[in-house]
Design a protein around this motif. Structure first.
Motif, PDB file in Angstrom:
ATOM      1  N   GLU A  80     -20.247  19.755  -1.452  1.00 36.77           N
ATOM      2  CA  GLU A  80     -19.709  18.940  -2.538  1.00 36.77           C
ATOM      3  C   GLU A  80     -20.795  18.482  -3.514  1.00 36.77           C
ATOM      4  N   ASN A  81     -22.073  18.694  -3.162  1.00 37.10           N
ATOM      5  CA  ASN A  81     -23.163  18.369  -4.082  1.00 37.10           C
ATOM      6  C   ASN A  81     -23.484  19.530  -5.034  1.00 37.10           C
ATOM      7  N   THR A 139     -18.813  15.877  -5.987  1.00 33.80           N
ATOM      8  CA  THR A 139     -18.993  14.433  -6.026  1.00 33.80           C
ATOM      9  C   THR A 139     -20.231  14.104  -6.840  1.00 33.80           C
ATOM     10  N   ARG A 183     -23.505  12.855  -5.393  1.00 36.35           N
ATOM     11  CA  ARG A 183     -24.170  13.711  -4.413  1.00 36.35           C
ATOM     12  C   ARG A 183     -24.859  14.914  -5.053  1.00 36.35           C
ATOM     13  N   GLY A 186     -22.015  15.166   3.817  1.00 39.84           N
ATOM     14  CA  GLY A 186     -20.880  15.235   2.907  1.00 39.84           C
ATOM     15  C   GLY A 186     -19.943  16.371   3.287  1.00 39.84           C
ATOM     16  N   LYS A 187     -19.047  16.714   2.373  1.00 44.67           N
ATOM     17  CA  LYS A 187     -18.061  17.763   2.620  1.00 44.67           C
ATOM     18  C   LYS A 187     -18.645  19.139   2.290  1.00 44.67           C
ATOM     19  N   GLU A 204     -16.220  18.131   7.368  1.00 46.93           N
ATOM     20  CA  GLU A 204     -16.979  16.909   7.099  1.00 46.93           C
ATOM     21  C   GLU A 204     -18.276  16.932   7.907  1.00 46.93           C
TER      22      GLU A 204
END
Length: 243
Positions: A58-59, A236, A239, A39-40, A35
Motif C-alpha cells: 500500500e506504500n 495510503t 505510507r 501495512g497491507k 495484513e
C-alpha cells in the motif's frame, strides 16, 4: 515468474508477469489483501511455499520475481527459504532496494527482482555468490525473461517482439498488456510468451498491474482454470516510500 514487462504510459505504469512452472506445483491462490506489520500487501500466493512472485504494498512499492540470476544454474536443494518468501520479506521493508543489499541470501537459489517505487525502477540479482543491484530508467519500457528457461538468443527474440508491439500501440490498457503476454510468439511453444514444454513446464498464470499515483488494479488470469480475478489496491499517502 519467468517473463516480466514494465511499461510507463502517461500517468500510469503497467507491470505484468507470466508464471511458468513445473506441472507438479500446487495451484496458487489468486491475489488478495494480506495484513502485515508494515501495512497491507496484495499478491497471489504460491500454493507450496506460501510466498509470491509479484506483490504490491500500500506504500506503492512493487516487486516482481524471476527465477535465476545471470546464467542458468543447476538447482541444489534444500534451500534456506523460497525465493517468493524472500520477496515478501523485502517488500515489508520501507526501502526494499537498500534492504536487498543487506539481506542474508546464503543458501538461497539464484533470482532476479524487478522493483518499482514512486518514480523509480530497480533490478536486483542474486547469482548464488554475489548480489548485483542497479537503478534503471523508469521512463523507459523494459522486458525480462528468466535465464533458467530461455537462452540469450530467445531472450533477444522476445525483446524484439516487445519493441515491435510497443511501436504498434497508440494507447495502452491493462488488457492490451495481458493480451501481449498471452498471445505473442512465433508458434514455438517452447519459447512463446505463453509457453508449454511437453506438459512438464508451462505458463500457469498471467498477472498484470495497472498502477496510478493513488491506486492500482491487479488482474490475474489462471490459465489452468480459465478464471480471471481482479483486486483493487488503494495506496495510503502516509505510507508512501521510495525504493
Amino acid at each position: 515468474m519467468c517473463t516480466v514487462t514494465y511499461i510507463p504510459h502517461h500517468e500510469k505504469v503497467f507491470l505484468a508477469s507470466n508464471r511458468d512452472e513445473k506441472h507438479w506445483r500446487s495451484a496458487a491462490i489468486p491475489p488478495r489483501e494480506y495484513e502485515f506489520p508494515s501495512g497491507k500487501i496484495y499478491f497471489p500466493r504460491d500454493g507450496d511455499a506460501g510466498g509470491s512472485w509479484i506483490a504490491v504494498h500500500e506504500n506503492r512499492n512493487v516487486i516482481v520475481l524471476l527465477n535465476g540470476g545471470w546464467e542458468k544454474h543447476i538447482p541444489d536443494p534444500p534451500y534456506e527459504k523460497s525465493r517468493g518468501v524472500v520477496l515478501l520479506d523485502l517488500i515489508q521493508t520501507p526501502r526494499p532496494f537498500d534492504h536487498f543489499r543487506s539481506y542474508n541470501l546464503e543458501n538461497i537459489e539464484p533470482f532476479t527482482l524487478v522493483m518499482r517505487g514512486t518514480g523509480q525502477l530497480a533490478e536486483c540479482r542474486w547469482d548464488g555468490e554475489r548480489k548485483h543491484a542497479k537503478k534503471l530508467d523508469a521512463s523507459l519500457p523494459h522486458i525480462w525473461s528468466s535465464v533458467t528457461l530461455y537462452s540469450k538468443q530467445v531472450v533477444a527474440k522476445r525483446e524484439a517482439w516487445f519493441e515491435e508491439w510497443l511501436k504498434s500501440q497508440t494507447g495502452i490498457t491493462l488488457d492490451d498488456v495481458l493480451h501481449f503476454h498471452q498471445f505473442t510468439g512465433d508458434g514455438d511453444q517452447h519459447n512463446d510468451l505463453l509457453m508449454n514444454r511437453d506438459g512438464q513446464v508451462y505458463t500457469v498464470s498471467i498477472t498484470g498491474m495497472e498502477i496510478t499515483p493513488d491506486h492500482a488494479e491487479i488482474k490475474y488470469i489462471d490459465l489452468q482454470t480459465q478464471q480471471t480475478a481482479v483486486q483493487q489496491v488503494s495506496f495510503t499517502p502516509e505510507r508512501i516510500r521510495h525504493l
